[in-house]
Every structure is written in C-alpha cells, then in structure tokens.
Design a protein around this motif. Sequence first.
Motif: not given
Length: 461
Positions: A171-187, A197-209
Amino acid sequence: MDRASVLAGAPFRTALYATVLFALVLFGAGRFAYQRVEIALQQNLEAQILEEQILLHEILRDGGGEALGRAVIELNSPLSSQRHMVGVFDEKGQHLAGNIDLAPDFVGWQVRSSGERSFLGLEDGHLLNASRQDSLQTVVGRSLAPKNQALATLIEGLLLLSIVVLLTTLSLGYVLSRRNLLKLQTIEQTLNRVSLGDMAARLPVSQANDQIDRIAAQVNEHLEQLSALMTTTKSSVVAIAHDLKTPLSHGFMALQQALGKLDRAEDAREELENLESELERLSSVFDTILRISRIETAGAQTYFDNMDLNDAVREMQDTFAAVADEKGQTLVTGPGNSKDVLIWGDHKMLLQLAYNLVKNAIEHCPSGTKIELLADDQDGARRLIIADDGPGVADDLRASIFDPFFRTSSSRSSGGNGLGLALVRAIATRHGARVRAYDNGPGLRVIVSFPKKDKLHDIAA
C-alpha cells in the motif's frame, strides 16, 4: 496497450516489485529467526534433562537404590506423566521404577516419536537421555510438544506479521509510486507546453524536496536560461531586421540611382561607391555575428596559451594613443601590478576584447575625457579594467550594453552596429571570465574578471 494504460499500471507494478523484493528479505530474516529460536529451545530442553539426570545420580550416590526409586515415583506424578518420562533399570534391563517400561538400547541422546502429528506436521515425540551408573541405568525424557508448539506459534506469528508488513509495504509503495508518477506526468505536461511555445511554463516544486523536486528545480533553472536565450534571440532577430533595413534601403536607393544614370549615359561612380559602402557594412555585420557564434560554440582550446594582460594594455596604448589625441581625449594606463598578470587564453581573442573596449570608450566619449586602461591581480583575481569620466550609461541600461545590437539613443548616430560589446562578452565567456559595467561617477567602468589561477590550465607558478 495504449500509453495511458501503461502509465496507470506503473504505480502498481513498482509497488509489486518492491513488495516481492521485501518479501524475499523478510523470508530470509524469518527463517534465520526460526532457526535461532529452535536451537535455543532445544538447548533449554537438553539442559532440563541433564539437570534431572544429575539429580538422580546424586540421589543414588547419597541414598542408594531405594532412595532413587522413591525419587522416581515422586518425579513421575500423574500430572507430568504425559510430558515427563523417567525410568530406572538394573544391569539385566529389569524395570525398577518409572513410567518407561523397556530398558533403553542406547546410551546418550535419542528422539523417540509417538507417531502423532501436530500443527504444520511437527511430530509430537520425546527427547530421551540414557545414562549408566554402577549397576543401574537411568532414562530421563521430556516431551517435544512444548517446543513444537512454541515453534508453531512462532511460525503463525511470522506469517501474520509478514502478511501485515507486506500489505502495508504494498500500500505504501503504491501511494509513493503514485505520487511520483503524478509528479512525472506533471513534468511531462509542462515540458510539452514548453515545446509548444509556452516559455513561461515552470515545474512545481513541493516542500518535500525529494529527488524529483530537486530535478524539477534544476529543470526550472534550465528553462529560465532557455527563456532568456529565446528572449535574447527574438530581440536579436528584431534588432538585426531593424539595423539591416537601413543599409539595405540605402543600397537599394543607390542601385536605383546608378541604374537611372546609366540609362541616361551619365557617370554613376558615386552611387556605386555608396552601394559598395552599404554592402561592406552589411558584410561586416554578418561577419561579426558569425564570429560571435563561432566563439560561443567553440569547444577545444586549440590556441590557448599563457598570456600577460599587461601586454594587451601596452598594445592598446600603442594602438589608440594617437586616435584619442585627435579627439582631444587622454588614454592612460593605470599603475596596476608590476608583476605579470597571467591568464590562460587565446591571444588574438583577448586582444580583440581589449580593442573593442577601448574603441567603444573613445567613440562614445566627448573631447576632454580621460580613459584609463589597466590590468591587476588581487589575491589571484585577474582583471582587465577600462574606465572613463565621460557621460556614462544610465543605470537601467547598463546591464544591456553587452546584448547584440543594443545601442543607446546617443550612440545611434555613431554608425556602429551594436555588436562590439556583444563580441566582448562572447570572448569573455569563452575564457570563463565575467564582464560587468559599473558607474564610474562620472563615466563608465568596465571590468573583465578572469578565473582564479587554481582554476586554469598550465599556468606557470
């Protein structure tokens, strides 16, 4: 299978692989624990049997066979008859006392099974120890049932713990993997926006670092540089179009005038010379642009060698002293350092850098201006400095004077193309140096700071 299905199943597969790996580790740890507990229980059981054998031998020695018989009867109470076995036999194997009827045919340790099986197939037998002393033989045994039951309980506990831990890990692995997958999809989505052409687009950076956040931060830095480069490129394209429009228009007009005179059989030499001049100006612009591009993209330091910045200062003094005098200006070389100011670089490029800086100061300063050129070395920081007490540059424009085709409103009448200082910055960057413009109060001070000696190659000590 489409891409969306593959991405959707990625968290589960990752968690499953992690769970399988953890299960193998847990199985190995459980097996080791089981073996250690089994050995400890076996040793404890053998110690109890040996203690009882020693007690029987002491009773036989102190009280004789009759005392031993009474002791065996007391030890062999109805409450312990199921799990405790003891027997005494004479030298002919005749039963004297105890709940073991047959004399043992061995001396030492032996396991005799009852033939019954308990949980998980463990046999419910007895561990026996036979010993001879004088004319008597004693046998003491203990049931293996408590040991087997303890091991069975241990196995049940390990199985239950393994199930709980594995489900938690999955369960924990699924949650962590799902969270990382969402981040990669956002990237992925953000980079797709940038590619569109949207040169203003930037990647979100969470507090988890976490690692993905650190990568996202680095990608954002590169996107900032890319955005700045694109902005500079667009500005350069517009500036090129603007600056080339005038000579092209002049050249076209000169060509039209020359054709008209030729049609009238008149001398068109002046118009053709004007056309030649405009074409030379265009050629100069393109040559400078190509030179900047070659410098910025060059890789190997083929022509790099040790060079003393004082040599460049002296050569610029010899080259421009007379030019400055004609304009009513004074070109001096500062005291700097008496010792060599060594750098690692391309001699011709660095002379071009110094040439452009001095030429720029002379062209944009009025009569009566003092221009100072010097090289110094302060604690390993080598610098080439050119300063003047002329009109200077406004604070909000000072950072832009090294951009290609940038010219202040007062310098547009000089006929330059705005590439001289851009070439200076390209050469400085090629050498790992940094060029900055400062207020000289009054005037302008330009400082080219080269890397410290310990960051260079093959610099003489």
